[in-house]
Enzyme design. Structure first.
Site, PDB file in Angstrom:
ATOM      1  N   TRP A 112      -1.188 -26.255 108.248  1.00 52.60           N
ATOM      2  CA  TRP A 112      -2.587 -26.460 108.565  1.00 52.60           C
ATOM      3  C   TRP A 112      -2.986 -25.448 109.433  1.00 52.60           C
ATOM      4  O   TRP A 112      -3.853 -25.577 110.586  1.00 52.60           O
ATOM      5  CB  TRP A 112      -2.821 -27.709 109.377  1.00 52.60           C
ATOM      6  N   GLY A 113      -2.323 -24.131 109.459  1.00 51.96           N
ATOM      7  CA  GLY A 113      -2.848 -23.082 110.575  1.00 51.96           C
ATOM      8  C   GLY A 113      -2.294 -23.312 112.027  1.00 51.96           C
ATOM      9  O   GLY A 113      -2.690 -22.530 112.857  1.00 51.96           O
TER      10      GLY A 113
ATOM     11  N   ASP B 246       4.534 -30.321 104.142  1.00 52.43           N
ATOM     12  CA  ASP B 246       3.522 -30.478 104.961  1.00 52.43           C
ATOM     13  C   ASP B 246       4.354 -30.600 106.458  1.00 52.43           C
ATOM     14  O   ASP B 246       5.224 -30.350 106.972  1.00 52.43           O
ATOM     15  CB  ASP B 246       3.088 -31.972 104.433  1.00 52.43           C
TER      16      ASP B 246
ATOM     17  N   ASP C 151      -7.398 -30.228 106.248  1.00 53.05           N
ATOM     18  CA  ASP C 151      -7.938 -30.461 104.746  1.00 53.05           C
ATOM     19  C   ASP C 151      -9.164 -30.451 104.419  1.00 53.05           C
ATOM     20  O   ASP C 151     -10.226 -30.386 105.002  1.00 53.05           O
ATOM     21  CB  ASP C 151      -7.465 -31.869 104.655  1.00 53.05           C
TER      22      ASP C 151
HETATM   23  C1  GLA Z   1      -1.781 -33.643 104.605  1.00 50.30           C
HETATM   24  C2  GLA Z   1      -2.088 -32.437 103.738  1.00 50.30           C
HETATM   25  C3  GLA Z   1      -2.761 -32.588 102.581  1.00 50.30           C
HETATM   26  C4  GLA Z   1      -2.129 -33.741 101.647  1.00 50.30           C
HETATM   27  C5  GLA Z   1      -1.883 -34.911 102.508  1.00 50.30           C
HETATM   28  C6  GLA Z   1      -0.959 -36.138 102.125  1.00 50.30           C
HETATM   29  O1  GLA Z   1      -2.893 -33.982 105.028  1.00 50.30           O
HETATM   30  O2  GLA Z   1      -2.684 -31.225 104.610  1.00 50.30           O
HETATM   31  O3  GLA Z   1      -2.975 -31.273 101.696  1.00 50.30           O
HETATM   32  O4  GLA Z   1      -0.831 -33.146 101.173  1.00 50.30           O
HETATM   33  O5  GLA Z   1      -1.059 -34.472 103.677  1.00 50.30           O
HETATM   34  O6  GLA Z   1      -0.894 -37.135 102.597  1.00 50.30           O
END
Ligand code: GLA
Length: 395
Positions: free
Chosen positions: A161-162, A126, A183
């Site tokens: 996340w891009g 992440d 998300d």
């Molecule tokens: C981020 C990621 C999610 C998830 C959460 C966990 O927001 O994008 O997919 O893994 O963290 O805290």
């Protein structure tokens, strides 16, 4: 080779958030086998954030929370492996995970070795709490190298996340999939927005490294960690699953498999849909047309027409599959029922070609016979039609 085709599996985050445990993960593993998911191709069972203690131990190692995982992670991995599944875990490129647990910035080699010693086969990585001075590409490259150094095959699921256009470089740092968006939430606006945002990037996804549009919310029905907004209908969930398959995206289920209604079990195990997603050529879909639905405007104000155009609402896609097959999709993102147009000349099949397309409806199994010239089905709002096709001589 890892990720020759889009990875398939289940991830704990969408439904459970921090409510994860050894018992839950074992139960999910059991359901993945008994309900047929494993045999349908779903392979990875991934524990997301919130699995560790808040501090590393005196040797600087990550420690599974003994309340949640009293037998440690190796025991969980062994159980998952004994079911013929693969085990995925989660860490983060920043100094803390999104939920505030220790993560792997400057600990990449130690943590990769820990994961390998537990028998981990997949790492979701992440991007929260990433230092402002940090170099994103270097850090993903560092974890990728640390995973390679373990000597174990660990699929690297890079979740930034891009940010910084990962479709341009994530494949080059060795990742097998890259999260391309923020998300997903369990509602229609969220998943349609995600899909539309990636239209230009599908060509930068394929065998070895796939565009990951996030875990599925199919079947969650608003009950879970990412439930927000209006609950989806069956047709909307079918659209989500179909769009992910059409894009050849990784399919990581997010629903509670222990209480999923039968229609979603069969949807996510639909042979035609999975065949489209998993097609060995891994080709992106071809966008034939990006149009507008014409909806009625029952009470037009002065100067308005009795109809209105909803921009960017009617999409047609065509995808080349192996073995002489094609997928043809008509997507209606608007609220209103609409006839969606497709001139076959726009997908390379003029009437003068002497060829026609023979269609079979993926959802109903109905065979529609050979089409020439055009085919304009009527599609309800928030729904789509999906056909598998073959070229035949014009009748
Ligand atoms: C981020 C990621 C999610 C998830 C959460 C966990 O927001 O994008 O997919 O893994 O963290 O805290």
């Amino acid at each position: 080779m890892l990720a020759k085709r889009p990875p398939l599996g289940w991830n704990s985050w969408n439904t459970f958030g921090d409510r994860i445990s050894d018992a839950l993960i074992r139960e999910i593993a059991d359901y993945m086998v008994s309900e047929g998911y494993r045999d349908a191709g779903y392979e990875y069972l991934v524990i997301d954030d919130c699995w560790s203690l808040r501090e590393r131990d005196e040797n600087g190692l990550l420690v599974p929370d003994p309340k949640k995982f009293p037998h440690g992670m190796k025991a969980v991995a062994d159980y998952i492996h004994s079911k013929g599944l693969k085990f995925g875990m989660y860490s983060c490129a920043g100094v803390m995970t999104c939920a505030g647990y220790p993560s792997s910035y400057d600990h990449e080699y130690t943590d990769a070795a820990t994961f390998a010693s537990w028998g981990v086969d997949f790492l979701k990585y992440d991007f929260c709490n990433f230092p402002e001075t940090g170099n994103c590409r270097v850090r993903y490259q560092t974890m990728s190298m640390a995973l390679k150094a373990t000597g174990r095959d660990i699929l690297f699921s890079a979740c930034n996340w891009g940010r910084q256009e990962p479709w341009r470089w994530m494949a080059s740092v060795g990742a097998q999939m890259y999260r391309s968006t923020g998300d997903i939430m369990d509602n229609y606006v969220s998943f349609t927005g995600i899909f539309k945002s990636q239209l230009d990037n599908f060509c930068m996804s394929g065998s070895g490294c796939f565009n990951d549009m996030d875990m599925l919310t199919v079947g969650m029905g608003g009950k879970g960690n990412v439930g927000l907004g209006k609950v989806c209908t069956y047709e909307e969930y079918r659209m989500q699953f179909s769009l992910w398959c059409l894009a050849g995206a990784p399919l990581m289920m997010g629903a509670d498999l222990r209480s999923l209604s039968p229609e979603y079990v069969s949807l996510m195990q639909n042979n035609d849909l999975l065949r489209i997603d998993q097609d060995e050529e891994c080709r992106p879909p071809y966008l034939i047309r990006r149009g507008a639905v014409t909806a009625s405007n029952p009470e037009p104000k002065e100067g308005e027409f009795p109809w209105r155009q909803i921009p960017d609402s009617a999409f047609t896609f065509f995808r080349h599959l192996s073995g002489g097959e094609f997928a043809l999709a008509y997507v209606n993102f608007s609220d209103a029922e609409a006839q969606i147009h497709c001139e076959l000349v726009d997908l390379g099949l003029p009437v003068t070609s002497g060829y026609a397309l023979e269609l079979r409806d993926v959802y109903t199994g109905e065979t529609l016979g050979a089409k020439t010239d055009f085919f304009n089905p009527t599609v309800p709002g928030h729904d789509m039609k999906l056909y598998l096709c073959r070229l035949v001589k014009q009748p």
